[in-house]
Every structure is written in C-alpha cells, then in structure tokens.
Design an enzyme around this catalytic site. Sequence first.
Site, short mmCIF file in Angstrom:
data_model
loop_
_atom_site.label_atom_id
_atom_site.label_comp_id
_atom_site.label_asym_id
_atom_site.label_seq_id
_atom_site.Cartn_x
_atom_site.Cartn_y
_atom_site.Cartn_z
N GLU A 47 0.79 -1.23 0.00
CA GLU A 47 0.00 0.00 0.00
C GLU A 47 0.82 1.28 0.00
O GLU A 47 0.35 2.30 -0.51
CB GLU A 47 -0.94 0.00 1.22
CG GLU A 47 -1.98 -1.10 1.22
CD GLU A 47 -3.01 -0.92 0.11
OE1 GLU A 47 -3.23 0.23 -0.32
OE2 GLU A 47 -3.58 -1.94 -0.33
N SER A 101 -46.40 -20.34 46.45
CA SER A 101 -45.81 -21.23 47.45
C SER A 101 -44.29 -21.10 47.59
O SER A 101 -43.70 -21.72 48.48
CB SER A 101 -46.15 -22.69 47.13
OG SER A 101 -47.54 -22.91 47.30
#
Length: 755
Positions: A178, A452
């Site tokens: 690059e 319960s």
Amino acid sequence: MIKRPWLRYIMITSLKLGLALAFVIVGYLIYLDASLSRVFASERYQAPALVYASETRLFPGKHISKQQLIEQLERLSYQRSSSTEETGYYSHANNLVMVHRRPFEFADGAQMSKRVEVRFDGAQIQSIREWPSGVALRELRLEPQLIGRINPLDNEDRLLVGLEVVPNLLIETLLLVEDRNFYHHSGVSPWSVMRALVANIKAGRTVQGGSTLTQQLVKNLYLTREQTLWRKFHEAMMALVIDYRFDKNTILETYLNEVYFGQDGRHAIHGVGLASQYYFGRQIQELTPAQTALMVAMIKGPSYYDPRRYTERTKQRRDTILRMMYENDLVAKDSYIAAVEAPIEVRESRRLVEESYPHYLDLIRRELGEIVLPPEWHEVGLKIYTAMDVDLQSTAQKVLRNGIPGRAIDGLQGAVVISDYRSGHIRAMVGSTNNDGQGYNRALMALRPIGSLMKPVIYASAMSVADGMHLGSRVVDEAVILEDEHGKRWQPENYDKTYLGDMLMYQALVKSRNIPAVRIGLEVGTRTLANYLKAMGVTTPINDYPSLTLGAVELSPLAVNRIYSTIANDGRYQPLKAITSITTHDGLSVYESHVAEPKAVYTPAVSYMIRYGMAGVVSLGTATALQDTLGGATVAGKTGTTNDYKDSWFVSIDGEHVITTWLGRDDNSPTGLTGSSGALMINREIYRQAPPQPMSLRPQGDVRLQSFHATKGVRIPSQCPQAVTVPAPPIPLNDDINCDADVDEKSWLERLFGG
C-alpha cells in the site's frame, strides 16, 4: 528591462495570484492544523465495549468430559489437526487431548500461548502437563468467548490493538503493498501519484492508486468517497497536516485500527484486530503468512475480495501478495510455497458472535449504568468480562424457546435465571420465550406473585425467631378463619381443598400445604417476614398483609433467585452480579468486582434444614417429576402456583447453581399450569442437557438427623413405624418413650405454633 507591458502585467498578476493562493493555502493549513489535530489526537475513532463470557479454568479433578472440552474448544474456533505446533489447534486420542492455547489478554493480565496435554479419567481431568517438557500444571485457562458488543455511538466495531502486538510480517506486507515510502514522505507522495498515473495509462483503466496510507486514513476517517478534485485536494492537505503533527507510528497504528474489512450484519468491521477474529477466529498475533496476505488483499476492497463469496478472485489477489512477500524476502521459499498451496480458509459464519444473548446483554447494560466509567471510554474501548456460562445460557435459551415438552400453549411467556450461589455470579439469564432480543426482559422486569415459593422463607424465619423450631416440630393443617387487610373474612385453603390435621413441618413443606404455612407465618408476623425478604435483596414494595403468607408479593425471577441463593449459601446474602471486571482494549484495568462480605440472614443450620426439606420436595413431594433427569444427584426444589393458575414457578438448588423459572402470560390470564406441570418441566429439560452437581446434605452446625412422631412431633425411636427422620437440634430421647409417644403436656413452642 521588460519591453512588453502585457508580459510584465501577466507576470505581476500571476505573482499576485500566486501569493494570494499561497496565503489561502497557508491559512487553510493553519485552520486544518487547529481543528484537525485536536480531533485526530482525541477522537480518531469510536471503539465499542466487547463483552466476554466467563473463562474456562481446567485443573486436575475438574468434572468435565473429553467431549465437553472438545466442544468448548471448537466453540472458541480451535481447529482439529494432527499437529498442534501452531496456536489455535487441538488433537485427541483415547483419553488425551492436546491443546495449543492461544495468547490472550485476560482481565488480570496477558498470558502467552501454551501447549499442553490434558489427560482424562472418565468424566474428569486426571492431569494437565506442559508439552514437551512434561511439567505438571495446576491450572490452564482457556480464553473467554466473545458474546456481544455494546456501542452507544455508532455501528462501527473494532478491537483496538497497539502497534507492538501487530506482527512485523503484517506491517511490512501492508507497507509493501500500500505505501512503500510511508516512512520517507510527508503524508503525500508525488512519486506514487506519478507511478500510479503511468500504470493506469498503460492499463487503460485504474489498476493502481497513488494515495499514501495517511491519505487513505484521512479519507476513511473524515471524507466521503466521491471522486472530485476538491476532495483529493482536501485529502492531500489533511494528510500533510496529520503527517506534520503526528509521528509515523501513531499514524500507522491508527490506520491498522481504522481500515475497513466488511460487514457483520449492520456492524462494520474495522481494524486488523477484530478482522482477524471475524475471518479466522484467531488473535492478530497468530496469523499465518497466508492469512496475513489475505488480510492485506482485502484492504483494497472487502466486498470485491470477499473470501466467502469470491474465493478464486480473492485467492489470486492473495497469491500475488504472497509472491511480493517472497520477492522482497519477507517469507522464506518453503513458507511461500506452503502458503500459495493453502486453500482460502475462513470462518463459515458471517457473524462475529454466532449466537445472540440479548437478555444477558441487557443485564450487562443495566449493571454498566451503576459503574463509574471513564467519560470518553468509547475512545479507548472496553473489554467487559462477565460470569456468563455459554453452555448454560445457550441451553436455557433453547429450552425456554422450545417450551414445555408435549404441550403448546398460545401466548405463554417465561424467564430463567441461573446463578452460582457461592460466588454470587449470574451464569445465565433468559427473559423471553423469543430469542430476538426485542421487548420486555421478564427475568428483570416482570413482577409476579410468587405463591408457594414463600413457604421456605416462612419456615426459615420461624426457625430463626422461635428457639427450638425445626423440621420435626408439629404443625396443624386445620381450617382457619382470619381478617384480611380490608377487615373482611378470609379463609385460606389448601390446593386440594382438604385438611390433614397434625403433621410435621417437614411434611408440610414437602407437600406444600398452605394452612400450616399461613398459621406459622402469622405467628412469626408478616412484618418480620417482610424484613427477612428485604434482607435477602428484595427492593420492591412488600405489603405485610396476611395474604403475604400465601405468597401475595410480586417479585421478579431475579429477585426470587436472590432469595433462594441466600438459602443455598448457608443463609448468607450477597448481591448477584454479571460483570466481573472491565479493562480498556489495551488491558488497563477500569473496574474490578469485589464481592462484599456476605450478610448472615439465617444461620447455616437453619438454611441446611430448609434445603433438606426442599430435597424432600423433589424426592417425595410436589417435584418428584424432576427425579428422572438427576442421575442420582441430590437436588432441592420448590414449586409455586398462584391463584387461577396464572403463574407457574419452580426453583431448584444443586451443588453449584440456583435455577429459577417462571411461566405465565403477559396479560395475566390463566395458563392452566401448576409449578409442577409448567416451570418444573423447564428446569428438568435444562438438567437433561446440563446435568446438575450433587448437593450435599451433610448436617451442619449442631443439627443432626433424628426421628420424630409423624403427627405428634416428639422424639421417638427410629425403628417405630410412625417415625420420620429429619435434621433438628439435639433433642434427648427419653428412655421410657414409646412409639405411641404418649405425652401429657404440649410444650410452649407447640402451643405457640400449633394452634
């Protein structure tokens, strides 16, 4: 002396225009320097918070099978191979697994790669030895799995990496392809522009770009992709300013963390650190030459060179770069040949996180809101380490989504919370039967009557406030008429509308009888019960009305899990947490979860007796349907059903976890499910896929197993047919007592709680 006035005029005008242009350019550069430098220094990019599950710790004696370890390795993207010389590979044969553990930045610091041999003895680890030295290891930590990310600012994802951890081969290859003169130009390279122009003219098309890495970085960070002269000029000026103000390594590191590598759904993958994990499931330090070349190849166009869609095209580009690497002495000849011959191999999934965990991540976001974080944390990124167990979370999600086996109930919703009661960590959370992450997280937000599930709290509180109360104490199951909070007549009933008379507290708990719990709860006092609930982490309002004794208090599944985690943890309350620690992407510690000293709510003896009674619920009572999946392991449980079957609850305690499950409808309409026929079935399926650790029922404190008369609640010989053996504080057995337990006088405790 110039004899032509027009020529002199042109020269003077040109000079003036040149000076004016230079003045404009200098002014523009000064403006860019003042604005761009500040932004580049502090706001180059946004980094997300990456969320990790709990790490796996392997040690001799750990209960984990060879197959379970292999499944965990494959979930972490380890690959099976006959050779494990490279990190990220494993092999297995007979009772051995060879693993080359990757390097990883754990919350408490970095650990280098390690190659080990794990030997199994049945379903547990026998030994762990480093290879090839053979040195025995006490522990091996596997890196945690990435489970999600949180980014409140945008949809860009990246894992920030410092230049020091990026392999030299990747850096040198990137610069070779690059920007060869990166360290020698000033941000713009005229020679590169001319070279690209000549190459493009020769090819008759655009085959080469003239932009430097600095220009590419500027374009990616600040500019659009339109092809105009003004944008190119703007790009060049900005590149000059950045190159002047910042050193080359800073620019290169920024580029490596910014470069775009494709899409994960609506999330853009930026930077080599995250791209390495996204495409290869590997840390950036582990990349092979072929993978390095492929990474650099994709920079030119992640869509055009998509290795999953355009394999041949991408391979040609990769091989071209490999040839450049070889010709410039970056790789040796044998490495080059092996890399060129290697096929394109990337992860099949296009998702960085293959399975979503929306409700657990919702919990993480809520906890983050209570933690003081650096105000600009998105500039450095975070790594959030959590307690989530991926196996348990995935199992819970799947089981709840599938619903009750053999039953399809329209509109049925639910939630599951699984916690490790010793560490105080939340291992799994599911807040919906849907797994799309949309809407309501019922595990956190749904407030429903617990029915319960209140009974163990009542009995534990009674044992705590009344000296000598225990599972062998006599209770009464007979009709009782009371006044409710409005002064109206209230007559609670049992589930089966019958009354059984005298019984032991153990039997009342195992059979989930309402009336004994109401009687004892009222003697204890509803305000006292409310205080015990608050001591176990309940923060929502509690009305201390008589109906509280039947569970008329609305709690979330997480709040219920806190209560039962306290009972499981020897009566000691500690907050439940999901986040264990937070660091920045480069490993700087931001937060460490320190569990406060647990607060004693009940004594260990009282908590043990309640767990013993809950184990009886599973072996003899309302939760016997759970037994066929336990494999002989002792597990405690409690069912809960509310009026008109609107809510179905089940809580189970094993040797490690508390699992809380709720089923119901959002509109509060009846489901037709009890705790046994609904929520219990979800826990049963979870245990079927993730077997429980056995819970110890070894007596604690001064409590020991003793025999009591089934209806009179007095000590009798264990060989008596009426004897029920339960744990209780030491109670002498009189020599003249017989199996009928004839006693003339009730104790004050029996008078107080018996009627």
